[in-house]
Design a protein around this motif. Structure first.
Motif, PDB file in Angstrom:
ATOM      1  N   LEU A   3       0.861  -1.071  -0.146  1.00  0.00           N
ATOM      2  CA  LEU A   3       0.080  -0.030   0.162  1.00  0.00           C
ATOM      3  C   LEU A   3       0.788   1.220  -0.155  1.00  0.00           C
ATOM      4  CD1 LEU A   3      -2.699  -1.060   2.420  1.00  0.00           C
ATOM      5  CD2 LEU A   3      -2.934  -0.683  -0.034  1.00  0.00           C
ATOM      6  N   LYS A   4       2.025   1.272   0.673  1.00  0.00           N
ATOM      7  CA  LYS A   4       2.866   2.405   0.798  1.00  0.00           C
ATOM      8  C   LYS A   4       3.472   2.684  -0.560  1.00  0.00           C
ATOM      9  CE  LYS A   4       4.635   5.664   3.284  1.00  0.00           C
ATOM     10  NZ  LYS A   4       3.978   6.628   3.565  1.00  0.00           N
ATOM     11  N   GLU A   5       3.820   1.805  -1.448  1.00  0.00           N
ATOM     12  CA  GLU A   5       4.169   1.906  -2.665  1.00  0.00           C
ATOM     13  C   GLU A   5       3.166   2.349  -3.727  1.00  0.00           C
ATOM     14  OE1 GLU A   5       7.757   1.632  -3.360  1.00  0.00           O
ATOM     15  OE2 GLU A   5       7.927   1.077  -1.556  1.00  0.00           O
ATOM     16  N   ILE A   6       1.922   1.713  -3.581  1.00  0.00           N
ATOM     17  CA  ILE A   6       0.945   2.233  -4.462  1.00  0.00           C
ATOM     18  C   ILE A   6       0.643   3.742  -4.034  1.00  0.00           C
ATOM     19  CG2 ILE A   6      -1.513   2.122  -4.834  1.00  0.00           C
ATOM     20  CD1 ILE A   6      -1.325  -0.916  -4.365  1.00  0.00           C
ATOM     21  N   ALA A  54      -3.087  -9.643  -3.538  1.00  0.00           N
ATOM     22  CA  ALA A  54      -3.988  -8.934  -4.291  1.00  0.00           C
ATOM     23  C   ALA A  54      -5.353  -8.940  -3.845  1.00  0.00           C
ATOM     24  CB  ALA A  54      -3.679  -9.115  -5.800  1.00  0.00           C
ATOM     25  N   GLU A  55      -5.981 -10.209  -3.800  1.00  0.00           N
ATOM     26  CA  GLU A  55      -7.257 -10.546  -3.585  1.00  0.00           C
ATOM     27  C   GLU A  55      -7.805  -9.623  -2.219  1.00  0.00           C
ATOM     28  OE1 GLU A  55     -10.045 -11.663  -4.999  1.00  0.00           O
ATOM     29  OE2 GLU A  55      -8.993 -12.775  -6.761  1.00  0.00           O
ATOM     30  N   LEU A  56      -6.887  -9.931  -1.332  1.00  0.00           N
ATOM     31  CA  LEU A  56      -7.250  -9.198  -0.062  1.00  0.00           C
ATOM     32  C   LEU A  56      -7.081  -7.729  -0.068  1.00  0.00           C
ATOM     33  CD1 LEU A  56      -7.446  -9.530   3.045  1.00  0.00           C
ATOM     34  CD2 LEU A  56      -4.929  -9.517   3.260  1.00  0.00           C
ATOM     35  N   GLU A  62     -10.753  -5.932   0.677  1.00  0.00           N
ATOM     36  CA  GLU A  62     -11.168  -4.833   1.876  1.00  0.00           C
ATOM     37  C   GLU A  62     -10.991  -3.550   1.108  1.00  0.00           C
ATOM     38  OE1 GLU A  62     -11.212  -5.752   4.964  1.00  0.00           O
ATOM     39  OE2 GLU A  62     -11.381  -8.013   4.282  1.00  0.00           O
ATOM     40  N   GLY A  63     -10.971  -3.171   0.018  1.00  0.00           N
ATOM     41  CA  GLY A  63     -11.063  -1.790  -0.458  1.00  0.00           C
ATOM     42  C   GLY A  63      -9.958  -1.061  -0.072  1.00  0.00           C
ATOM     43  N   PHE A  64      -8.600  -1.660   0.158  1.00  0.00           N
ATOM     44  CA  PHE A  64      -7.473  -0.829   0.262  1.00  0.00           C
ATOM     45  C   PHE A  64      -6.907  -0.015  -0.928  1.00  0.00           C
ATOM     46  CE2 PHE A  64      -6.431  -3.898   4.074  1.00  0.00           C
ATOM     47  CZ  PHE A  64      -7.112  -3.156   4.994  1.00  0.00           C
ATOM     48  N   ALA A  65      -7.082  -0.692  -2.039  1.00  0.00           N
ATOM     49  CA  ALA A  65      -6.902  -0.210  -3.474  1.00  0.00           C
ATOM     50  C   ALA A  65      -7.793  -0.589  -4.375  1.00  0.00           C
ATOM     51  CB  ALA A  65      -5.430  -0.419  -3.627  1.00  0.00           C
ATOM     52  N   ARG A  66      -7.861   0.277  -5.532  1.00  0.00           N
ATOM     53  CA  ARG A  66      -8.736   0.013  -6.658  1.00  0.00           C
ATOM     54  C   ARG A  66      -7.778  -0.080  -7.783  1.00  0.00           C
ATOM     55  NH1 ARG A  66      -9.515   4.900  -9.339  1.00  0.00           N
ATOM     56  NH2 ARG A  66      -8.904   6.682  -7.795  1.00  0.00           N
ATOM     57  N   ASN A  67      -8.501  -0.658  -9.044  1.00  0.00           N
ATOM     58  CA  ASN A  67      -7.756  -0.917 -10.177  1.00  0.00           C
ATOM     59  C   ASN A  67      -6.472  -1.919 -10.277  1.00  0.00           C
ATOM     60  OD1 ASN A  67      -9.594   1.154 -11.091  1.00  0.00           O
ATOM     61  ND2 ASN A  67      -7.902   2.819 -10.887  1.00  0.00           N
ATOM     62  N   THR A  69      -6.921 -20.366 -10.783  1.00  0.00           N
ATOM     63  CA  THR A  69      -5.490 -20.082 -10.240  1.00  0.00           C
ATOM     64  C   THR A  69      -5.112 -18.632 -10.551  1.00  0.00           C
ATOM     65  OG1 THR A  69      -4.921 -22.231 -10.363  1.00  0.00           O
ATOM     66  CG2 THR A  69      -3.205 -20.804 -10.138  1.00  0.00           C
ATOM     67  N   VAL A  70      -4.551 -17.967  -9.927  1.00  0.00           N
ATOM     68  CA  VAL A  70      -4.213 -16.769 -10.134  1.00  0.00           C
ATOM     69  C   VAL A  70      -2.977 -16.825 -11.355  1.00  0.00           C
ATOM     70  CG1 VAL A  70      -2.902 -14.368  -9.488  1.00  0.00           C
ATOM     71  CG2 VAL A  70      -4.656 -15.523  -8.132  1.00  0.00           C
ATOM     72  N   TYR A  71      -3.086 -15.992 -12.367  1.00  0.00           N
ATOM     73  CA  TYR A  71      -2.175 -16.092 -13.530  1.00  0.00           C
ATOM     74  C   TYR A  71      -1.280 -14.804 -13.504  1.00  0.00           C
ATOM     75  CZ  TYR A  71      -0.589 -16.252 -18.390  1.00  0.00           C
ATOM     76  OH  TYR A  71       0.252 -16.086 -19.348  1.00  0.00           O
ATOM     77  N   TYR A  72      -1.949 -13.785 -13.252  1.00  0.00           N
ATOM     78  CA  TYR A  72      -1.366 -12.366 -13.358  1.00  0.00           C
ATOM     79  C   TYR A  72      -1.927 -11.595 -12.280  1.00  0.00           C
ATOM     80  CZ  TYR A  72       0.042  -7.927 -15.185  1.00  0.00           C
ATOM     81  OH  TYR A  72       0.406  -6.555 -15.396  1.00  0.00           O
ATOM     82  N   VAL A  73      -1.204 -10.633 -11.704  1.00  0.00           N
ATOM     83  CA  VAL A  73      -1.445  -9.602 -10.811  1.00  0.00           C
ATOM     84  C   VAL A  73      -0.756  -8.329 -11.131  1.00  0.00           C
ATOM     85  CG1 VAL A  73      -1.458  -8.569  -8.493  1.00  0.00           C
ATOM     86  CG2 VAL A  73      -2.019 -10.923  -8.834  1.00  0.00           C
ATOM     87  N   GLY A  74      -1.403  -7.228 -11.498  1.00  0.00           N
ATOM     88  CA  GLY A  74      -1.002  -6.028 -12.184  1.00  0.00           C
ATOM     89  C   GLY A  74      -1.222  -4.854 -11.270  1.00  0.00           C
ATOM     90  N   TYR A  75      -0.282  -4.336 -10.450  1.00  0.00           N
ATOM     91  CA  TYR A  75      -0.568  -2.851  -9.963  1.00  0.00           C
ATOM     92  C   TYR A  75      -0.365  -1.515 -10.732  1.00  0.00           C
ATOM     93  CZ  TYR A  75      -0.965  -5.651  -5.488  1.00  0.00           C
ATOM     94  OH  TYR A  75      -1.310  -6.627  -4.570  1.00  0.00           O
ATOM     95  N   HIS A  76      -0.121  -1.740 -11.995  1.00  0.00           N
ATOM     96  CA  HIS A  76       0.138  -0.616 -12.748  1.00  0.00           C
ATOM     97  C   HIS A  76      -0.949   0.723 -12.601  1.00  0.00           C
ATOM     98  CE1 HIS A  76      -1.538  -3.407 -15.707  1.00  0.00           C
ATOM     99  NE2 HIS A  76      -1.948  -2.311 -16.180  1.00  0.00           N
ATOM    100  N   SER A  77      -1.982   0.150 -12.535  1.00  0.00           N
ATOM    101  CA  SER A  77      -2.950   1.281 -12.685  1.00  0.00           C
ATOM    102  C   SER A  77      -3.673   1.456 -11.085  1.00  0.00           C
ATOM    103  CB  SER A  77      -4.353   1.075 -13.520  1.00  0.00           C
ATOM    104  OG  SER A  77      -3.611   0.920 -14.823  1.00  0.00           O
ATOM    105  N   ALA A  78      -3.017   0.868 -10.181  1.00  0.00           N
ATOM    106  CA  ALA A  78      -3.761   0.963  -8.747  1.00  0.00           C
ATOM    107  C   ALA A  78      -3.605   2.133  -8.204  1.00  0.00           C
ATOM    108  CB  ALA A  78      -2.801  -0.406  -8.035  1.00  0.00           C
TER     109      ALA A  78
END
Length: 97
Positions: free
Chosen positions: A11-14, A36-38, A42-47, A56-65
């Protein structure tokens, strides 16, 4: 591993406009996907982009988070980590503390 510390770091990095990457944390795909699901549920971040293949999780991206008010509240509630968190470059050592 301390999940609160993991959440805090991501969250700090986002919040700072950075994109957390799985390789920064040395987590396997399942752990990375669960975090990422958590964060999303929990609504800590969007996008946050989470893609699945056969449940099964294949990809997680935070580039627009973007961090949310709930995410900012989480950071404030865990502000004790602020004193020791030095950023993504030293995250592996910090998580071991």
């Amino acid at each position: 591993m301390n999940r609160k510390k993991l959440l805090y770091s991501i969250l700090k990095e986002i919040e700072q406009g950075n994109e957390p990457k799985q390789s920064d944390y040395e987590l396997d795909d399942e752990q990375w996907g669960e975090l990422a699901e958590l964060i999303r549920s929990e609504g800590f971040a969007r996008n946050i982009m989470i893609q699945y293949a056969d449940d099964t999780v294949y990809y997680v991206g935070y580039h627009s988070a973007k961090i949310t008010m709930s995410g900012l509240e989480f950071l404030e509630e865990n502000n004790a980590f602020t004193k020791t968190y030095k950023g993504i470059k030293e995250v592996r050592d910090w998580l071991k503390l």
